[in-house]
Write a protein that holds these residues in place. Structure first.
Motif, PDB file in Angstrom:
ATOM      1  N   LYS A 245       0.822  -1.213   0.000  1.00 53.78           N
ATOM      2  CA  LYS A 245       0.000   0.000   0.000  1.00 53.78           C
ATOM      3  C   LYS A 245       0.854   1.259   0.000  1.00 53.78           C
ATOM      4  O   LYS A 245       0.478   2.281  -0.579  1.00 53.78           O
ATOM      5  N   ALA A 246       2.024   1.208   0.645  1.00 54.64           N
ATOM      6  CA  ALA A 246       2.909   2.383   0.664  1.00 54.64           C
ATOM      7  C   ALA A 246       3.370   2.746  -0.740  1.00 54.64           C
ATOM      8  O   ALA A 246       3.528   3.916  -1.082  1.00 54.64           O
ATOM      9  N   ARG A 252      -1.547   6.493  -6.827  1.00 55.44           N
ATOM     10  CA  ARG A 252      -2.996   6.272  -6.898  1.00 55.44           C
ATOM     11  C   ARG A 252      -3.376   5.456  -8.142  1.00 55.44           C
ATOM     12  O   ARG A 252      -4.124   5.927  -9.017  1.00 55.44           O
ATOM     13  N   PRO A 253      -2.875   4.228  -8.265  1.00 51.33           N
ATOM     14  CA  PRO A 253      -3.071   3.457  -9.496  1.00 51.33           C
ATOM     15  C   PRO A 253      -4.534   3.202  -9.802  1.00 51.33           C
ATOM     16  O   PRO A 253      -5.334   2.862  -8.929  1.00 51.33           O
ATOM     17  N   GLY A 254      -4.880   3.371 -11.065  1.00 53.12           N
ATOM     18  CA  GLY A 254      -6.227   3.107 -11.523  1.00 53.12           C
ATOM     19  C   GLY A 254      -7.232   4.193 -11.209  1.00 53.12           C
ATOM     20  O   GLY A 254      -8.390   4.095 -11.604  1.00 53.12           O
ATOM     21  N   SER A 255      -6.786   5.238 -10.515  1.00 53.74           N
ATOM     22  CA  SER A 255      -7.703   6.327 -10.187  1.00 53.74           C
ATOM     23  C   SER A 255      -7.903   7.232 -11.393  1.00 53.74           C
ATOM     24  O   SER A 255      -7.081   7.269 -12.310  1.00 53.74           O
ATOM     25  N   GLN A 256      -8.985   7.981 -11.390  1.00 51.88           N
ATOM     26  CA  GLN A 256      -9.223   8.933 -12.468  1.00 51.88           C
ATOM     27  C   GLN A 256      -8.114   9.985 -12.519  1.00 51.88           C
ATOM     28  O   GLN A 256      -7.729  10.440 -13.605  1.00 51.88           O
ATOM     29  N   TYR A 299      -0.208  -0.955 -19.892  1.00 48.41           N
ATOM     30  CA  TYR A 299      -0.398  -0.486 -18.523  1.00 48.41           C
ATOM     31  C   TYR A 299      -1.837  -0.789 -18.119  1.00 48.41           C
ATOM     32  O   TYR A 299      -2.746  -0.740 -18.954  1.00 48.41           O
ATOM     33  N   PHE A 300      -2.031  -1.113 -16.836  1.00 47.27           N
ATOM     34  CA  PHE A 300      -3.365  -1.425 -16.331  1.00 47.27           C
ATOM     35  C   PHE A 300      -3.936  -0.254 -15.547  1.00 47.27           C
ATOM     36  O   PHE A 300      -3.261   0.335 -14.700  1.00 47.27           O
ATOM     37  N   PHE A 301      -5.173   0.068 -15.811  1.00 47.58           N
ATOM     38  CA  PHE A 301      -5.920   1.083 -15.075  1.00 47.58           C
ATOM     39  C   PHE A 301      -6.857   0.425 -14.062  1.00 47.58           C
ATOM     40  O   PHE A 301      -7.935   0.929 -13.791  1.00 47.58           O
ATOM     41  N   GLY A 302      -6.469  -0.727 -13.521  1.00 47.27           N
ATOM     42  CA  GLY A 302      -7.310  -1.455 -12.585  1.00 47.27           C
ATOM     43  C   GLY A 302      -7.972  -2.662 -13.202  1.00 47.27           C
ATOM     44  O   GLY A 302      -8.658  -3.422 -12.503  1.00 47.27           O
ATOM     45  N   LEU A 306      -5.289  -4.981 -11.401  1.00 48.06           N
ATOM     46  CA  LEU A 306      -3.865  -4.690 -11.558  1.00 48.06           C
ATOM     47  C   LEU A 306      -3.592  -3.200 -11.715  1.00 48.06           C
ATOM     48  O   LEU A 306      -4.360  -2.470 -12.341  1.00 48.06           O
ATOM     49  N   GLY A 307      -2.477  -2.769 -11.196  1.00 45.84           N
ATOM     50  CA  GLY A 307      -1.993  -1.405 -11.277  1.00 45.84           C
ATOM     51  C   GLY A 307      -1.217  -1.112  -9.994  1.00 45.84           C
ATOM     52  O   GLY A 307      -1.613  -1.577  -8.925  1.00 45.84           O
ATOM     53  N   PRO A 308      -0.060  -0.396 -10.040  1.00 40.17           N
ATOM     54  CA  PRO A 308       0.552   0.150 -11.255  1.00 40.17           C
ATOM     55  C   PRO A 308       1.342  -0.943 -11.968  1.00 40.17           C
ATOM     56  O   PRO A 308       2.466  -1.243 -11.595  1.00 40.17           O
ATOM     57  N   GLU A 309       0.771  -1.540 -12.950  1.00 39.37           N
ATOM     58  CA  GLU A 309       1.341  -2.725 -13.578  1.00 39.37           C
ATOM     59  C   GLU A 309       1.261  -2.660 -15.090  1.00 39.37           C
ATOM     60  O   GLU A 309       0.425  -1.990 -15.666  1.00 39.37           O
ATOM     61  N   ARG A 310       2.170  -3.435 -15.694  1.00 41.88           N
ATOM     62  CA  ARG A 310       2.161  -3.638 -17.136  1.00 41.88           C
ATOM     63  C   ARG A 310       2.686  -5.024 -17.470  1.00 41.88           C
ATOM     64  O   ARG A 310       2.715  -5.425 -18.611  1.00 41.88           O
TER      65      ARG A 310
END
Length: 464
Positions: A245-246, A252-256, A299-302, A306-310
């Protein structure tokens, strides 16, 4: 050496972490990229272009060598500096053909920014670099350059394109955008908090305020994901840890807001594409220059939790925007659906330069597709990933996967011996990869065929 008639220049523009739909022409709901879109409108949009190891260092090495990661050996983001100075880079072939070659921007196959073989001109930086006031290695010397990284790199690329050239030239222009600021340790682990995530040019701070990226059906919670993807059970649990989480809270992965920040960063990239178009038009070289625009991974937006992932083989991770403009060979407005992979860049440019791709290259030249000729083309390709330490929840997530025109099969190498945790998707009926058909009796023949094809591709990729 005098310029040989009919040989084009090459401007290859590579964006870090750009999804296939993070362009206007790619279908982004609010991002404006008129200059990048121009490449597609006046050339070709490849609708199904892919990365075969969807993380930075391995995929960049695949672009440069035309090889799968299994063969070139850059299998993760660990600082393989010595190996990255010895890659069979396609610019070496272009130099041998009489081209003036240049690299501007991110290298990241090995963390040092020093010049690599194959380039007459060099501008790069160590590791991921910094988005503000970067330190750059310019032809072997480190220099501090005040300003916003994207603007600084745009300036170097413009200077190279604008100068007088006695020979045809090839520029690889590799942006840091849209990757956030991050410190990378030699073992490949990232410290996103140390530098603070995404940075936007001051003039674009308020761009796209309040805009919304539509939610997709596969933007799921971890609990929803593991129902059809049991291989993810441990990883999704680890992702809820305090350490994870840190890292996640930093960007803020996947957030608008993350999606808007990336769109704002692309504004400066697109402005640079416009200045390059202007320079090529002024010099009269535009139609004699092959312009290629693509990303180094998805890249994944959730999607799929997944996120912050690719790094993973779902469509958002492996698909790339891929645009090519060259009116001498490509009709404006061309749309192509063949399965194209990043390894195809090297042999394509070598052939257009008048050379013959070496036998070590595993990609295929795209030149026959440019003309619309009916030709045999690949029906499948390999996707491969080796588990690493970059994120604390990724341990054990090594996979090999095969993607065909219609299906995708994912084998989790460290998770199971008898394939019970593997995944099978019918992309025609399930484009969001929500229904894992691995245990479906009615898909037994398809499953066995894909397993055999995966085994074949693994052997081919190794070159044995």
């Amino acid at each position: 050496m005098p310029r040989r008639a009919g040989r084009p220049n090459f401007l290859v523009i590579l964006i870090d972490d750009l999804r296939h739909d993070e362009l206007g022409v790619g279908g982004h709901p609010y991002m404006k990229t008129p200059h990048a879109d121009r490449i597609a409108y006046e050339g070709a949009l490849f609708e199904r272009a892919f990365h075969t190891t969807p993380i930075c260092s391995p995929n960049r090495a695949s672009v440069m060598t035309g090889q799968y990661a299994s063969r070139h050996g850059i299998i993760d983001n660990v600082a393989r500096d010595a190996a990255s100075h010895r890659l069979p880079n396609y610019h070496l072939a272009l130099q041998a053909l009489g081209y003036e070659t240049a690299h501007v921007g991110k290298w990241h196959m090995g963390n040092d920014g020093r010049p690599r073989p194959g380039y007459d001109h060099w501008v790069s930086f160590d590791g991921h670099g910094r988005l503000n006031d970067p330190t750059l290695n310019v032809n072997g010397r480190y220099e501090k350059h005040p300003g916003y990284m994207t603007d600084v790199l745009n300036g170097f690329a413009l200077d190279f394109v604008s100068r007088k050239h006695e020979r045809p030239w090839a520029l690889l222009f590799a942006h840091k955008a849209v990757h956030p600021d991050a410190f990378q340790h030699p073992d490949g682990t990232l410290d996103l908090a140390q530098r603070g995530g995404y940075r936007v040019a001051e003039r674009h701070q308020d761009l796209y305020e309040g805009c919304v990226f539509p939610r997709k059906p596969n933007m799921l919670s971890p609990a929803q994901v593991v129902k059809d993807k049991p291989a993810w059970t441990e990883a999704m649990a680890l992702k809820q840890s305090d350490a994870a989480k840190a890292i996640l809270e930093t960007i803020r992965p996947g957030s608008q807001e993350e999606i808007r920040l990336r769109a704002r960063m692309m504004a400066a990239v697109d402005e640079g594409v416009g200045t390059l178009f202007d320079a090529l038009e002024r010099s009269g070289a535009l139609d004699d220059t092959v312009i290629v625009f693509f990303g180094d991974n998805g890249y994944f937006f959730g999607e799929h939790g997944l996120g912050p992932e690719r790094r993973f083989p779902y469509e958002e991770g492996i698909r790339s925007p891929f645009l090519v403009r060259y009116p001498r060979r490509i009709k404006a407005g061309t749309r192509l659906r063949e399965l194209v992979i990043c390894q195809d860049v090297a042999p394509t440019l070598i052939e257009l330069a008048g050379g013959r791709p070496g036998r070590q290259i595993q990609g295929r030249t795209l030149v026959p597709l440019f003309s619309g000729r009916r030709t045999w083309w690949r029906k499948s390709f390999l996707i491969e990933y080796w588990a690493e330490n970059a994120m604390p929840w990724l341990v054990g997530m090594t996979y090999k996967a095969v993607r065909t025109d219609r299906h995708k099969y994912i084998h989790w190498v460290n998770k199971n011996r008898d394939h019970e945790l593997d995944e099978l998707y019918d992309l025609e009926t399930d484009p969001f990869e929500l229904r894992n058909l691995n245990r479906s009796r009615s898909h037994a023949r398809v499953r066995e065929k894909l397993r055999r094809e995966l085994g074949r591709l693994v052997v081919v990729a190794l070159g044995i």
